[in-house]
Every structure is written in structure tokens, then in C-alpha cells.
Design an enzyme around this catalytic site. Sequence first.
Site, PDB file in Angstrom:
ATOM      1  N   PHE A 152       3.476   2.376  -2.254  1.00 48.41           N
ATOM      2  CA  PHE A 152       4.135   1.408  -1.364  1.00 48.41           C
ATOM      3  C   PHE A 152       5.290   2.022  -0.594  1.00 48.41           C
ATOM      4  O   PHE A 152       5.699   1.503   0.437  1.00 48.41           O
ATOM      5  CB  PHE A 152       4.635   0.204  -2.184  1.00 48.41           C
ATOM      6  CG  PHE A 152       5.941   0.447  -2.897  1.00 48.41           C
ATOM      7  CD1 PHE A 152       7.150   0.304  -2.218  1.00 48.41           C
ATOM      8  CD2 PHE A 152       5.982   0.846  -4.232  1.00 48.41           C
ATOM      9  CE1 PHE A 152       8.357   0.541  -2.863  1.00 48.41           C
ATOM     10  CE2 PHE A 152       7.183   1.083  -4.873  1.00 48.41           C
ATOM     11  CZ  PHE A 152       8.373   0.932  -4.188  1.00 48.41           C
ATOM     12  N   LYS A 207      -7.220   3.664   0.675  1.00 41.85           N
ATOM     13  CA  LYS A 207      -6.847   2.475  -0.112  1.00 41.85           C
ATOM     14  C   LYS A 207      -5.318   2.470  -0.175  1.00 41.85           C
ATOM     15  O   LYS A 207      -4.718   3.116  -1.019  1.00 41.85           O
ATOM     16  CB  LYS A 207      -7.460   2.585  -1.520  1.00 41.85           C
ATOM     17  CG  LYS A 207      -7.701   1.273  -2.231  1.00 41.85           C
ATOM     18  CD  LYS A 207      -6.477   0.404  -2.427  1.00 41.85           C
ATOM     19  CE  LYS A 207      -5.568   0.866  -3.551  1.00 41.85           C
ATOM     20  NZ  LYS A 207      -4.283   0.105  -3.572  1.00 41.85           N
ATOM     21  N   GLU A 264      -1.246  -2.214  -2.081  1.00 44.19           N
ATOM     22  CA  GLU A 264      -1.488  -3.640  -1.817  1.00 44.19           C
ATOM     23  C   GLU A 264      -0.179  -4.387  -1.570  1.00 44.19           C
ATOM     24  O   GLU A 264      -0.186  -5.562  -1.227  1.00 44.19           O
ATOM     25  CB  GLU A 264      -2.270  -4.270  -2.981  1.00 44.19           C
ATOM     26  CG  GLU A 264      -1.566  -4.308  -4.329  1.00 44.19           C
ATOM     27  CD  GLU A 264      -1.729  -3.016  -5.132  1.00 44.19           C
ATOM     28  OE1 GLU A 264      -1.671  -1.924  -4.528  1.00 44.19           O
ATOM     29  OE2 GLU A 264      -1.896  -3.110  -6.368  1.00 44.19           O
ATOM     30  N   ARG A 265       0.963  -3.685  -1.753  1.00 45.48           N
ATOM     31  CA  ARG A 265       2.230  -4.407  -1.584  1.00 45.48           C
ATOM     32  C   ARG A 265       2.685  -4.424  -0.125  1.00 45.48           C
ATOM     33  O   ARG A 265       3.416  -5.314   0.275  1.00 45.48           O
ATOM     34  CB  ARG A 265       3.302  -3.763  -2.458  1.00 45.48           C
ATOM     35  CG  ARG A 265       2.923  -3.885  -3.917  1.00 45.48           C
ATOM     36  CD  ARG A 265       4.057  -3.535  -4.801  1.00 45.48           C
ATOM     37  NE  ARG A 265       3.625  -2.607  -5.832  1.00 45.48           N
ATOM     38  CZ  ARG A 265       4.439  -1.972  -6.624  1.00 45.48           C
ATOM     39  NH1 ARG A 265       5.732  -2.116  -6.487  1.00 45.48           N
ATOM     40  NH2 ARG A 265       3.974  -1.162  -7.546  1.00 45.48           N
ATOM     41  N   SER A 320       2.697   6.834  -8.889  1.00 44.28           N
ATOM     42  CA  SER A 320       3.491   7.096 -10.084  1.00 44.28           C
ATOM     43  C   SER A 320       2.750   8.057 -11.022  1.00 44.28           C
ATOM     44  O   SER A 320       1.523   8.186 -10.959  1.00 44.28           O
ATOM     45  CB  SER A 320       3.771   5.771 -10.797  1.00 44.28           C
ATOM     46  OG  SER A 320       2.547   5.159 -11.126  1.00 44.28           O
ATOM     47  N   CYS A 373      10.160   9.341  -3.409  1.00 40.63           N
ATOM     48  CA  CYS A 373       9.830  10.292  -4.464  1.00 40.63           C
ATOM     49  C   CYS A 373      10.709  11.532  -4.377  1.00 40.63           C
ATOM     50  O   CYS A 373      10.785  12.305  -5.311  1.00 40.63           O
ATOM     51  CB  CYS A 373       8.372  10.701  -4.370  1.00 40.63           C
ATOM     52  SG  CYS A 373       8.058  11.640  -2.894  1.00 40.63           S
ATOM     53  N   GLU A 387      11.867   7.513 -14.487  1.00 41.28           N
ATOM     54  CA  GLU A 387      12.019   7.399 -13.037  1.00 41.28           C
ATOM     55  C   GLU A 387      12.397   5.950 -12.741  1.00 41.28           C
ATOM     56  O   GLU A 387      11.592   5.042 -12.972  1.00 41.28           O
ATOM     57  CB  GLU A 387      10.716   7.756 -12.320  1.00 41.28           C
ATOM     58  CG  GLU A 387      10.866   7.688 -10.817  1.00 41.28           C
ATOM     59  CD  GLU A 387       9.561   7.905 -10.045  1.00 41.28           C
ATOM     60  OE1 GLU A 387       8.520   7.421 -10.502  1.00 41.28           O
ATOM     61  OE2 GLU A 387       9.613   8.543  -8.976  1.00 41.28           O
TER      62      GLU A 387
HETATM   63  P1  NAD Z   1       1.689   3.212  -8.159  1.00 37.35           P
HETATM   64  O1  NAD Z   1       1.276   4.358  -8.987  1.00 37.35           O
HETATM   65  O2  NAD Z   1       1.992   1.909  -8.828  1.00 37.35           O
HETATM   66  O3  NAD Z   1       0.580   2.882  -7.055  1.00 37.35           O
HETATM   67  C1  NAD Z   1       0.038   3.878  -6.237  1.00 37.35           C
HETATM   68  C2  NAD Z   1      -1.376   3.477  -5.847  1.00 37.35           C
HETATM   69  O4  NAD Z   1      -2.183   3.405  -7.023  1.00 37.35           O
HETATM   70  C3  NAD Z   1      -1.471   2.126  -5.165  1.00 37.35           C
HETATM   71  O5  NAD Z   1      -2.412   2.206  -4.118  1.00 37.35           O
HETATM   72  C4  NAD Z   1      -1.938   1.203  -6.284  1.00 37.35           C
HETATM   73  O6  NAD Z   1      -2.755   0.144  -5.805  1.00 37.35           O
HETATM   74  C5  NAD Z   1      -2.765   2.115  -7.160  1.00 37.35           C
HETATM   75  N1  NAD Z   1      -2.674   1.773  -8.587  1.00 37.35           N
HETATM   76  C6  NAD Z   1      -1.629   1.225  -9.243  1.00 37.35           C
HETATM   77  N2  NAD Z   1      -1.909   1.087 -10.538  1.00 37.35           N
HETATM   78  C7  NAD Z   1      -3.164   1.536 -10.718  1.00 37.35           C
HETATM   79  C8  NAD Z   1      -4.010   1.660 -11.856  1.00 37.35           C
HETATM   80  N3  NAD Z   1      -3.615   1.277 -13.065  1.00 37.35           N
HETATM   81  N4  NAD Z   1      -5.236   2.188 -11.682  1.00 37.35           N
HETATM   82  C9  NAD Z   1      -5.643   2.585 -10.464  1.00 37.35           C
HETATM   83  N5  NAD Z   1      -4.881   2.487  -9.359  1.00 37.35           N
HETATM   84  C10 NAD Z   1      -3.651   1.971  -9.480  1.00 37.35           C
HETATM   85  O7  NAD Z   1       2.950   3.699  -7.289  1.00 37.35           O
HETATM   86  P2  NAD Z   1       3.883   2.835  -6.343  1.00 37.35           P
HETATM   87  O8  NAD Z   1       4.748   1.956  -7.179  1.00 37.35           O
HETATM   88  O9  NAD Z   1       3.106   2.226  -5.240  1.00 37.35           O
HETATM   89  O10 NAD Z   1       4.764   4.000  -5.684  1.00 37.35           O
HETATM   90  C11 NAD Z   1       5.916   4.528  -6.283  1.00 37.35           C
HETATM   91  C12 NAD Z   1       5.594   5.769  -7.079  1.00 37.35           C
HETATM   92  O11 NAD Z   1       4.978   6.739  -6.238  1.00 37.35           O
HETATM   93  C13 NAD Z   1       6.834   6.453  -7.623  1.00 37.35           C
HETATM   94  O12 NAD Z   1       6.561   6.900  -8.919  1.00 37.35           O
HETATM   95  C14 NAD Z   1       7.042   7.626  -6.679  1.00 37.35           C
HETATM   96  O13 NAD Z   1       7.752   8.708  -7.222  1.00 37.35           O
HETATM   97  C15 NAD Z   1       5.643   7.994  -6.383  1.00 37.35           C
HETATM   98  N6  NAD Z   1       5.551   8.761  -5.162  1.00 37.35           N
HETATM   99  C16 NAD Z   1       5.315  10.100  -5.267  1.00 37.35           C
HETATM  100  C17 NAD Z   1       5.263  10.866  -4.131  1.00 37.35           C
HETATM  101  C18 NAD Z   1       5.014  12.328  -4.213  1.00 37.35           C
HETATM  102  O14 NAD Z   1       4.805  12.914  -3.182  1.00 37.35           O
HETATM  103  N7  NAD Z   1       5.010  12.946  -5.376  1.00 37.35           N
HETATM  104  C19 NAD Z   1       5.439  10.278  -2.867  1.00 37.35           C
HETATM  105  C20 NAD Z   1       5.652   8.905  -2.799  1.00 37.35           C
HETATM  106  C21 NAD Z   1       5.707   8.156  -3.964  1.00 37.35           C
END
Ligand code: NAD
Length: 500
Positions: free
Chosen positions: A149, A173, A176-177, A226, A281, A383
Site C-alpha cells: 500500500f 495485483k 487492496e487498500r 512485509s 520501507c 517494524e
Molecule cells: P503486506 O505484506 O501486508 O501486503 C503486500 C501485498 O501482499 C498486498 O498486495 C497484499 O494484498 C498481499 N498480501 C497481504 N497479506 C497476504 C497474505 N497473507 N498472503 C498473500 N498475499 C498477501 O504489506 P503492506 O502492509 O501493504 O506494505 C507495507 C510493508 O511493505 C512494510 O513491511 C514495508 O517495509 C514493505 N515494503 C517493502 C519495500 C521494499 O522495497 N523492501 C517497499 C515498500 C514496502
Amino acid sequence: MRSIPHFIDNRPTDGASGRFGPVYEPATGAQPARVALASEAEVDAAVAAAVAAYREWGRSSLARRTALLFRYRALLDAHREELARLITAEHGKVHADALGEVARGLEVVELACGIAEKLKGALSTQVSTGVDVAAIRQPLGVVAGITPFNFPAMVPLWMFPVALACGNAFVLKPSERDPSAALRLAELAAEAGFPPGVLNVVNGDRVAVERLLAHPDVAAVSFVGSTPVARAIQQGAVAHGKRVQALGGAKNHMLVLPDADLDAAADNAINAAYGSAGERCMAVSVVVAVGEETGDALAARIAERAAGLRIGPGDDPASEMGPLITAEHRDRVAGYVTGARAQGAEVVVDGTGYTVPGHEAGFFLGVSLLDRVTPEMDAYRDEIFGPVLCLVRVATYDEALELINSSRWGNGTAVFTRDGGAARRYQLEVEAGMVGVNVPIPVPVGYHSFGGWKESLFGDHHVYGDDGVRFYTRGKVITTRWPDPAAAADGINLGFPSHS
Ligand code: NAD
């Protein structure tokens, strides 16, 4: 209420699963829209569209792909403001920050415009008498991207421009937020002339992700999100025989040595910790001060600056920091401040309970500074992903290095110092993928690659830049011998081919 559809074959496609997720406006707390959450069948439809498109697209000329990317670049440039407004509405970050996100995404489109240079391949002539060897790179087929998101436009733009430029078809994909920016990116790609099915957006949650991981026609998966999900994505993709890059979470340390310009360090700590409400991130979430005096000076300077920060709705030009993504996340972040106090940290600035007049239902939180944080505290170990900065005090550079290298993450880090030798030592010794020297958020430009170490990245490839091109292509080596009209026939020889 507005319903946000999928985008398949260059057309908006209403969700058919009957499942929807809420899309909030974090500045007001209102829910103006809902987003379709795809069923497996809808994911299959998006992948089928991509498979059909790939048959032509995978063979299309570099000239055609490049021309489309240049057109796309011009369209994105013309729609920067609109994209930024969509980001601010659904994510909450302030408009200037959203514009910055679009600009950083555009850098990758610019890299993709020059893809011909990256796909030149290599040729060795006369490796053996009459024999030439060519190395080429070809697209993988249909690839999928799953994005978080916090950068609803930039992270998708890290992925699909390079994938498309290399000749792949793509299924995105998004989170969704805040899905609207990604949808708009796909509409603009259609407007630029990318054929139907080359770039598809399927909205959804875990159901969609798991289907993409299992789908036999998806060759590779790029993920950013994450750490727990990144790890699961890597395992799921590998189990299904797919190539995968899965970028995870982070806890980025900013090391401040006693000789640093402490005013500049404090300014940078503020920008990097509280920008985008800490939902980056590459946010600095821990300042490591070497020496008590450095720690005291930084705590005072950061606290003083924090008090003056203007927090408010992202579409107000006066706001420097907006709300968090959801009320639940805001409360979770606030819990770390309360928890840190109970665990013995000194709460120098307490942002909990913050409200913005006129926006009482918005998901706002003030900024927090926690001093004398130790590695056992939850605020240090997890985090937080919010506007909470931890200050850890250590006595020496070596102690700092040991602390930082003990982290399970290794995304970005920065060192603030005037000592070139110390900075050089740090950049070689620290275990992280991206290092800044007096630069707090060292996100590489589009023609380098972005990626962390340890639990910040699962897989072998970083994103965009040369690594992006390698990820979205596979190598082929062609050994050629043409009959030489002047040479005698080879004759029979059952030995292993050797060179002469
Ligand atoms: P998230 O992991 O909750 O979601 C990321 C994606 O995965 C979304 O599209 C979500 O729909 C999907 N998802 C969520 N839970 C899932 C599951 N159980 N099974 C399958 N798919 C699932 O992350 P977020 O809250 O949207 O974003 C924040 C996180 O992303 C933070 O941890 C941040 O550090 C990380 N991030 C990392 C980078 C990087 O380059 N390393 C860049 C941006 C964000």
C-alpha cells in the site's frame, strides 16, 4: 459507493466474486469506495488475457515496444498531478510526497525506454574454426507483480515497465487498500497503445495472490510487502517452480558519529523518519548515536524540530505529514509508543492521541521520539511502519556496527559523519543492500537496482536497473556453424566437441 473494478484486456472489468474490500480516505476516515476482491476464476481470466497477448507481444520488435514506452512516459508526465491526487486520497501522504513517488516511478519508465541498450546481447565470433556463439536474452512469458500500500504507483512502476519492455505480459495485483493509482497506470498504458492483455490489473487479497502463485501460466512473481508475506511468497513461488523476487520489510538504522554535522543529521532524521508518516520501507526508524553527547544533542534537536511539524490532510499544501493508512494501523503504531514506555524507553516526544481539528475521524497520529531504546524492546525489534523514531545510544563505532549487523533486516542504512575514512569503513562493513553517506534515504536511481539483504529480500534479484532486466528475461546461448563453401566436410567424430 464507488466500486473499483479490475482492468483486463484494456477494459475495466467489474468484480464478479461478490467480495469487496473497503477503500478509505485516511484524512477523513470516510469510506468512499470499495474494491473488488478477485476470485480464482477472475485471476485465471487475467492470466488468460496475458497469455493470449504474449503470443504477439513476446515477438514484437524492440522499435515498437520502445515507441510505446516513450508514449507512456509522456502520458505519465502529463498526468503526474492526477496520479498524485489519487495517491493522496487513498494513501494519505501529502501531495508533494505523492508527486515525488510518481517522479521516482517515472525514472524506471525512462530506464525501460532505453531497454534496447540492455538487451543487446553478446556475440563471440570464430570461437572455434567456423563457429560463432551468440548470447541473447528472451522474455519469460506472463509475469505477476504483487505490491504494497505504501507506494501505490511507484512500486508497480518498479516492475511492469521493465517487464513489458523485455517482452513479457504482466498481471498486477496492487494493494487492496489503495488500488486506484495502479488502475490509472494501467488505463494510461492502454491509452499509450499497449495492446489488450499486455498489462492487466486484478484487484484482490490473499485469494488472488495464492492463485497467481499456483497458476501454471505465470512464469515469475515480483513481490514487495512485509517480511512474513514476502517469505511465504518466495516459498509458494518456488514450490510451483517459479522465478521469484520478494522484497520484505525493514528497520533502517541511521548511524551518527560524533563528528557529524548534528543539525543536518537531525533534519535528515526528521525527514526520513516522519516523511510519509513513517510508512516507507526506507524510512529511518532507528538513529544510532555514538557517544552520550551525540545522543543528547540529537534528542534535543529532533524533539525541537518534531514540535514544529505540521500534520494534516495530504491535500492541504501546508501539511508536511498526513494520516496513517487505517485506524487499526494507527492504533497498532500508537501501541508501540505505550509499550516502549512500559519497557523502559524515555518517550521524549509522544504522538499518541493526536487529532487534527476538523478531521477528528481521520487516521492521524503525531510523531514520536523514543530515547534510550534497547535491542530487547518491541519498538526496536519490530517494524513499526509509522512515525515513531527510536534513538539507541552506543559508546563506539564497533558497538554500533555490531548492533546494526545483528538486525534481521538489511534494507537501507545511512552514516552521518565528516570522516571519509569512517564512512568508507561503514559502507564496506555494514550488512545492508543500500547505504547512504550523509544521505538518509538512499533509494537507488532507476538505472541502478533497489534491494535489501537478509529478511528484506527473498530471492536473488533486486528490482529495476540491470537486475530487473535479468529477472524478467532468461538467457539463451546459440552456437552456430555455417557450411564454409571452401572447406572440406567434417567427417565423422564421436568425441565431445572441442575447439580448434
Ligand atoms: P503486506 O505484506 O501486508 O501486503 C503486500 C501485498 O501482499 C498486498 O498486495 C497484499 O494484498 C498481499 N498480501 C497481504 N497479506 C497476504 C497474505 N497473507 N498472503 C498473500 N498475499 C498477501 O504489506 P503492506 O502492509 O501493504 O506494505 C507495507 C510493508 O511493505 C512494510 O513491511 C514495508 O517495509 C514493505 N515494503 C517493502 C519495500 C521494499 O522495497 N523492501 C517497499 C515498500 C514496502
